[in-house]
Every structure is written in structure tokens, then in C-alpha cells.
Design an enzyme around this catalytic site. Structure first.
Site, short mmCIF file in Angstrom:
data_model
loop_
_atom_site.label_atom_id
_atom_site.label_comp_id
_atom_site.label_asym_id
_atom_site.label_seq_id
_atom_site.Cartn_x
_atom_site.Cartn_y
_atom_site.Cartn_z
CB CYS A 159 -0.94 -0.01 1.20
SG CYS A 159 -0.16 -0.42 2.77
CG HIS A 272 -0.58 4.04 4.70
ND1 HIS A 272 -1.22 3.76 5.89
CD2 HIS A 272 -0.19 2.84 4.18
CE1 HIS A 272 -1.24 2.45 6.08
NE2 HIS A 272 -0.62 1.87 5.06
#
Length: 366
Positions: A159, A272
Site C-alpha cells: 500500500c 497513509h
């Protein structure tokens, strides 16, 4: 207020597919038999949501999980679907399988699925660095999907790597990236549902002067930062950090790029964030980067310091774009730029990226 915000983010993220309005993707009239392996997990749930949202041409769908989850009911397009235990015969008659069931499960079942004629798009780290398995971010290297015929498997990158290469690929193509220094600030959802529950429980405990327990992480995550994601390796880096190094070079198809990473777990539920410093081979300016990324696929530039506008996790949560801001010159080096990059790790960082790969696979190759 903290608890209310945390609860809102969790609720919004879980039920996003019920409310989100998305553009319908135009595809061929051909329909496909699709399996979702690890369907009951956080990423599996989002894969199902993305298949619905993007109107993927599903003829039939099968939800697979471990024996512990078998018998549960999930919904697809308003109809209940019973979760089945994943076995070696589960993929018979399937065309595409989206895997988010962990590395060991993928190592065991992905070759079985591929052997039955089903193309696997795998979200684990099991196949990413296999030279016979394409590692794909559609905005960056969709041409690599053609290599799926070698093993019948396509790998979804990590990711944190996905959002970084979405932002950096246009820059690399035009200016040539010489070196990348990245520090990540990664949400607990990257660890899974247990970590989400643990952060929520720890915040509640602290705010109510209760004892705090930590089981998922080696230290308390609430109101803390842990410079430790995955296991430590002999070189002093974590496995997560080295994933970013190796995956970035493979996706950008350039082993000469110097990459160094520090990955940090932070007390955020979703999305994130990354602080990225790049050194380029050709002269580069912040203005040129803003113009370039302003028209780059999958990117949204959010960078207006006069109004305190820059990417934040709470804004990226539930979205599929990669947000870039704080674009500025690195005054310590010629040809160097700093960027701040934020994306939802469960959606673009996992589920959406996998479904985007499936769309190209279905439209062009199957």
C-alpha cells in the site's frame, strides 16, 4: 471529540459503498465469474464494494474465507452471498480471483487457482518480487499486466509503495529520479481489523483512566508513533521498508534508482501519509511538478499554503485518488524536491488498485 471522530471514520469507511457515488466504468459486454478470497477481511470487504461501485461485469461471484468464517452472509448488489471455505476446488469455473487472504494462503492457493484457469490478482507480498509475476499499479505500468500468462498471477504492490509510485512515476518519466528518501506515517488499518479495534480500545481506556492493553503491536499505539512495521532484518531495516525499495524499482522498471525508507505506524485509522524527498537527473522546479501532477492520472494536487490546504488522512479516507501537496524545493541540493503524499491504504492502497487491474485484464486480455 477524539472518540467521536474515530467512530465516524470507522463507520464512514465500513459503509462507504452504501453511499459513495462513483463514475460507472464502461467495459465490454462480456461478463466474468469472480471469486474474492479473504472476503470477510477489511480489504476483502472493500474489494467487494469496489466491484459494485465500478460496475465490474460480474456474471457470478463467490466469497471465500477460512473455515471459521464459512457460513457467514455478505451482500453483493443487494443479494446475500454465503461465504464458503476456501479449498482446492473453490476456483473451478472462475475467471478472476481477487486475493486478500495473507501470504501463506496465497502461496498455497494462488497456484491452485491459476492452475484451474483462473487469473489471480494477489494483495499479499507472496508473489511481488517473483520475476514471472507482474507487479502492477495501473496508472504507472498497466502494460505489465500482459505478463500474467507466465504464472496466471498478478501482484498488487504494498500500500505504501502504490501511492508513492502513483505520485512519482510522472516525475520519473520527465525528469529521471536519481534517489528517493521516504518516511511513512501509516494508519493502523494496514495491520488489519484487530489493530483498528486495539487503537479504538486504547484511546477509550486512556480517556477514561483505564489500564491500556497492547496485543497487536509491541507497544501502545494510541497517542504514540512506532518506527517499526513488520519484522526487522539483518541490515537494520524492517521488511516493510525493504518492500518499498524493491517494489519501487520493479514497478518503475529502473534498478538504478536509489531508495531508502523509514516506515512508521501512527495512531490514525485510515490513510497513509508519506514525506518524500527526490533528487532528479534533470533540473526540476516545484512549479513544474505542480503542473505535471495536475494532469497525472489518479493524482490530485492539494497545495495552497495561503489557506492551509494540504493533504490529510481524514480527507483521503474513503477516496481513490492519491493526494499530493507541500511541493517545495529542497534547498540543500540542486535538482531536489520535497512532497507530501496521502492516500487511503485500504482503497487505492489495496482494493481499488486490485479492481483496476481486473478491469484492464477483463477488457484487454480475457
Amino acid at each position: 471529540m477524539i472518540l467521536d471522530e474515530a467512530a465516524r471514520l470507522i463507520k464512514d469507511h465500513v459503509f462507504l459503498f452504501m453511499e459513495k457515488k462513483t463514475e460507472v466504468i464502461a467495459m465490454s459486454k462480456k461478463q466474468f465469474h469472480v471469486a474474492v478470497a479473504g472476503a470477510t477481511g477489511a480489504v476483502g470487504n472493500q474489494m467487494i464494494a469496489c466491484l459494485e461501485e465500478r460496475n465490474f461485469p460480474v456474471k457470478s461471484i463467490k466469497f471465500l474465507a477460512s473455515f471459521r468464517s464459512a457460513g457467514k452472509k455478505l451482500s453483493f448488489r443487494g443479494e446475500p452471498v454465503v461465504v464458503e471455505e476456501m479449498t482446492e476446488t473453490s476456483f473451478n469455473g472462475m475467471d478472476i480471483a481477487l486475493f486478500s487472504a495473507g501470504g501463506s494462503t496465497s502461496e498455497k492457493f494462488a497456484p491452485v487457482a491459476a492452475g484451474s484457469g483462473c487469473v489471480v490478482i494477489d494483495n499479499s507480498s507472496a508473489w511481488r518480487m517473483d520475476p514471472r509475476v507482474p507487479l502492477v499499479v495501473p496508472e504507472v505500468n498497466s502494460h505489465a499486466i500482459a505478463g500474467y500468462t507466465q504464472k496466471g498471477i498478478i501482484a498488487n504492490p504494498n500500500c505504501s509503495t502504490i501511492q508513492m509510485v502513483v505520485a512519482l512515476s510522472p516525475i520519473h518519466r520527465k525528469f529521471g529520479i536519481k534517489r528517493i528518501v521516504v518516511s511513512t506515517y501509516q494508519a493502523v488499518s494496514g495491520t488489519g481489523q484487530k489493530a483498528i479495534v486495539e487503537l479504538d480500545a486504547q484511546v477509550r481506556a486512556i480517556m477514561n483512566s483505564q489500564p491500556v492493553e497492547n496485543k497487536v503491536y509491541p507497544h501502545r499505539i494510541a497517542f504514540n508513533c512506532l518506527p517499526h512495521i513488520d519484522v526487522f532484518l539483518d541490515n537494520g531495516y524492517t521488511k516493510e521498508e525493504m518492500k518499498m525499495v524493491h517494489e519501487t524499482r520493479k514497478i518503475l522498471e529502473d534498478d538504478t534508482i536509489g531508495v531508502t525508507a523509514t516506515t512508521v505506524r501512527v495512531p490514525v485509522f485510515y490513510s497513509h501519509s508519506e514525506s518524500i524527498n527526490i533528487e532528479t537527473r534533470l533540473p526540476i522546479t516545484p512549479e513544474a511538478v505542480r503542473d505535471l501532477l495536475g494532469s497525472a492520472p489518479g493524482v490530485k494536487v492539494v497545495d495552497d499554503l495561503k489557506t492551509n490546504t494540504y493533504p490529510m488522512p481524514i480527507d483521503a479516507a474513503g477516496q481513490d485518488l492519491t493526494y499530493v501537496g507541500r511541493i517545495r524545493k529542497d534547498e540543500s541540493l540542486p535538482n531536489a524536491i520535497n512532497l507530501w503524499v496521502v492516500a487511503d491504504n485500504i482503497r487505492k492502497g489495496a482494493a481499488t488498485n486490485a479492481v483496476q487491474i481486473a478491469e484492464i485484464l477483463a477488457e484487454t486480455y480475457l
